[in-house]
Motif scaffolding. Structure first.
Motif, mmCIF file in Angstrom:
data_model
loop_
_atom_site.group_PDB
_atom_site.id
_atom_site.type_symbol
_atom_site.label_atom_id
_atom_site.label_comp_id
_atom_site.label_asym_id
_atom_site.label_seq_id
_atom_site.Cartn_x
_atom_site.Cartn_y
_atom_site.Cartn_z
ATOM 1 N N GLU A 45 0.837 -1.209 0.000
ATOM 2 C CA GLU A 45 0.000 0.000 0.000
ATOM 3 C C GLU A 45 0.871 1.258 0.000
ATOM 4 O O GLU A 45 0.658 2.182 -0.793
ATOM 5 N N LEU A 46 1.855 1.296 0.873
ATOM 6 C CA LEU A 46 2.728 2.466 0.969
ATOM 7 C C LEU A 46 3.544 2.649 -0.302
ATOM 8 O O LEU A 46 3.642 3.763 -0.829
ATOM 9 N N LEU A 47 4.116 1.568 -0.817
ATOM 10 C CA LEU A 47 4.940 1.677 -2.025
ATOM 11 C C LEU A 47 4.109 2.015 -3.264
ATOM 12 O O LEU A 47 4.620 2.658 -4.185
ATOM 13 N N ALA A 48 2.863 1.613 -3.297
ATOM 14 C CA ALA A 48 2.000 1.973 -4.425
ATOM 15 C C ALA A 48 1.741 3.476 -4.435
ATOM 16 O O ALA A 48 1.636 4.094 -5.497
ATOM 17 N N HIS A 49 1.651 4.079 -3.244
ATOM 18 C CA HIS A 49 1.400 5.513 -3.153
ATOM 19 C C HIS A 49 2.684 6.345 -3.162
ATOM 20 O O HIS A 49 2.645 7.526 -3.504
ATOM 21 N N ARG A 50 3.786 5.727 -2.758
ATOM 22 C CA ARG A 50 5.060 6.447 -2.700
ATOM 23 C C ARG A 50 6.181 5.580 -3.268
ATOM 24 O O ARG A 50 7.061 5.132 -2.546
ATOM 25 N N PRO A 51 6.148 5.326 -4.582
ATOM 26 C CA PRO A 51 7.179 4.477 -5.186
ATOM 27 C C PRO A 51 8.562 5.110 -5.026
ATOM 28 O O PRO A 51 8.700 6.328 -4.987
ATOM 29 N N GLY A 52 9.557 4.252 -4.921
ATOM 30 C CA GLY A 52 10.925 4.729 -4.835
ATOM 31 C C GLY A 52 11.435 4.957 -3.427
ATOM 32 O O GLY A 52 12.496 5.541 -3.236
ATOM 33 N N LEU A 53 10.692 4.479 -2.423
ATOM 34 C CA LEU A 53 11.160 4.627 -1.047
ATOM 35 C C LEU A 53 12.400 3.774 -0.817
ATOM 36 O O LEU A 53 12.618 2.758 -1.483
ATOM 37 N N SER A 54 13.196 4.155 0.169
ATOM 38 C CA SER A 54 14.329 3.336 0.597
ATOM 39 C C SER A 54 13.828 2.313 1.607
ATOM 40 O O SER A 54 12.703 2.408 2.100
ATOM 41 N N ASN A 55 14.690 1.366 1.955
ATOM 42 C CA ASN A 55 14.334 0.373 2.972
ATOM 43 C C ASN A 55 13.990 1.050 4.291
ATOM 44 O O ASN A 55 13.016 0.685 4.951
ATOM 45 N N ALA A 56 14.790 2.033 4.688
ATOM 46 C CA ALA A 56 14.568 2.721 5.965
ATOM 47 C C ALA A 56 13.250 3.482 5.953
ATOM 48 O O ALA A 56 12.512 3.483 6.949
ATOM 49 N N ILE A 116 13.514 -4.223 -6.417
ATOM 50 C CA ILE A 116 14.498 -3.316 -5.846
ATOM 51 C C ILE A 116 15.349 -2.803 -6.992
ATOM 52 O O ILE A 116 15.945 -3.581 -7.734
ATOM 53 N N VAL A 117 15.367 -1.480 -7.148
ATOM 54 C CA VAL A 117 16.106 -0.845 -8.226
ATOM 55 C C VAL A 117 17.303 -0.123 -7.619
ATOM 56 O O VAL A 117 17.162 0.606 -6.638
ATOM 57 N N GLY A 118 18.473 -0.323 -8.200
ATOM 58 C CA GLY A 118 19.677 0.328 -7.696
ATOM 59 C C GLY A 118 20.435 -0.579 -6.741
ATOM 60 O O GLY A 118 20.053 -1.712 -6.492
ATOM 61 N N ALA A 119 21.529 -0.026 -6.207
ATOM 62 C CA ALA A 119 22.374 -0.804 -5.299
ATOM 63 C C ALA A 119 22.799 0.057 -4.121
ATOM 64 O O ALA A 119 22.825 1.286 -4.204
ATOM 65 N N GLY A 120 23.133 -0.618 -3.029
ATOM 66 C CA GLY A 120 23.627 0.077 -1.841
ATOM 67 C C GLY A 120 22.635 1.092 -1.320
ATOM 68 O O GLY A 120 21.442 0.839 -1.226
ATOM 69 N N ARG A 121 23.149 2.283 -1.004
ATOM 70 C CA ARG A 121 22.298 3.352 -0.469
ATOM 71 C C ARG A 121 21.339 3.916 -1.509
ATOM 72 O O ARG A 121 20.421 4.653 -1.177
ATOM 73 N N GLU A 122 21.568 3.577 -2.751
ATOM 74 C CA GLU A 122 20.711 4.073 -3.829
ATOM 75 C C GLU A 122 19.551 3.135 -4.144
ATOM 76 O O GLU A 122 18.801 3.386 -5.078
ATOM 77 N N GLN A 123 19.394 2.064 -3.366
ATOM 78 C CA GLN A 123 18.296 1.133 -3.603
ATOM 79 C C GLN A 123 16.954 1.820 -3.396
ATOM 80 O O GLN A 123 16.749 2.508 -2.399
ATOM 81 N N ARG A 124 16.052 1.604 -4.318
ATOM 82 C CA ARG A 124 14.692 2.133 -4.226
ATOM 83 C C ARG A 124 13.720 0.999 -4.514
ATOM 84 O O ARG A 124 13.986 0.112 -5.321
ATOM 85 N N LEU A 125 12.576 1.073 -3.848
ATOM 86 C CA LEU A 125 11.595 -0.003 -3.902
ATOM 87 C C LEU A 125 10.393 0.387 -4.740
ATOM 88 O O LEU A 125 9.903 1.513 -4.635
ATOM 89 N N HIS A 126 9.929 -0.559 -5.539
ATOM 90 C CA HIS A 126 8.773 -0.320 -6.419
ATOM 91 C C HIS A 126 7.873 -1.554 -6.429
ATOM 92 O O HIS A 126 8.359 -2.680 -6.435
ATOM 93 N N VAL A 127 6.573 -1.321 -6.469
ATOM 94 C CA VAL A 127 5.606 -2.415 -6.582
ATOM 95 C C VAL A 127 5.542 -2.835 -8.044
ATOM 96 O O VAL A 127 5.480 -1.995 -8.942
ATOM 97 N N THR A 128 5.546 -4.137 -8.274
ATOM 98 C CA THR A 128 5.424 -4.658 -9.628
ATOM 99 C C THR A 128 3.954 -4.701 -10.043
ATOM 100 O O THR A 128 3.057 -4.497 -9.218
ATOM 101 N N GLN A 129 3.710 -5.002 -11.290
ATOM 102 C CA GLN A 129 2.333 -5.146 -11.769
ATOM 103 C C GLN A 129 1.624 -6.261 -11.013
ATOM 104 O O GLN A 129 0.466 -6.122 -10.620
ATOM 105 N N GLN A 130 2.328 -7.354 -10.779
ATOM 106 C CA GLN A 130 1.755 -8.458 -10.010
ATOM 107 C C GLN A 130 1.450 -7.996 -8.580
ATOM 108 O O GLN A 130 0.423 -8.355 -8.006
ATOM 109 N N GLY A 131 2.331 -7.172 -8.017
ATOM 110 C CA GLY A 131 2.107 -6.636 -6.681
ATOM 111 C C GLY A 131 0.876 -5.752 -6.629
ATOM 112 O O GLY A 131 0.106 -5.792 -5.660
ATOM 113 N N LEU A 132 0.672 -4.953 -7.664
ATOM 114 C CA LEU A 132 -0.509 -4.085 -7.722
ATOM 115 C C LEU A 132 -1.792 -4.901 -7.795
ATOM 116 O O LEU A 132 -2.806 -4.536 -7.193
ATOM 117 N N GLN A 133 -1.753 -6.010 -8.520
ATOM 118 C CA GLN A 133 -2.929 -6.875 -8.608
ATOM 119 C C GLN A 133 -3.249 -7.505 -7.256
ATOM 120 O O GLN A 133 -4.407 -7.536 -6.828
#
Length: 136
Positions: free
Chosen positions: A36-47, A75-92
């Motif tokens: 839910e959070l990642l669908a509304h705010r894509p690109g969040l970090s793990n923290a 998970i897109v990127g590496a290290g501190r630049e990792q960002r999280l995104h919901v996939t199409q399957q996740g949205l379903q």
């Protein structure tokens, strides 16, 4: 009964009902909250995700491992630049889970009038704001 106790009782009952409904969809409340959070705010970090779903960073690592393994989050990127995104399957999956959670919430508030619902929402928001500002 104190307001704090009544709030804790309602929170516990809501969590139990959500657990039960989401279990039928092979999902947990933290998984649902994360999607839910990642669908509304894509690109969040793990923290940022950990803070947003009220779990520790360590718990987030386990949570993300399951979500990525199931193909629901990428998970897109590496290290501190990792960002999280919901996939199409996740949205379903999120859409089905959101419907179940909305039904639980409707059951919880069905005995309240529209006016009481709005009043409760304003009151709970004011309480959270007051405590958040008191901590700073």
């Amino acid at each position: 009964m104190s307001i704090g106790y009544a709030l804790k009782r309602a929170t516990s009952a809501l969590r139990s009902a959500m657990d039960e409904r989401l279990r039928q969809l092979d999902m947990t409340v933290p998984q649902y909250s994360s999607l839910e959070l990642l669908a509304h705010r894509p690109g969040l970090s793990n923290a940022e995700l950990a803070r947003g779903v009220f779990v520790t960073r360590q718990a987030t690592h386990q949570l993300l491992a399951g979500l990525t393994r199931e193909g629901l989050v990428e998970i897109v990127g590496a290290g501190r630049e990792q960002r999280l995104h919901v996939t199409q399957q996740g949205l379903q999956r999120l859409q089905r889970a959101s419907t179940a959670v909305a039904e639980v919430e409707q059951t919880m508030i069905e005995s309240l009038s529209d006016r009481d619902r709005q009043s409760m929402l304003r009151g709970l928001s004011a309480c959270a704001d007051a405590l958040e500002h008191a901590e700073k």
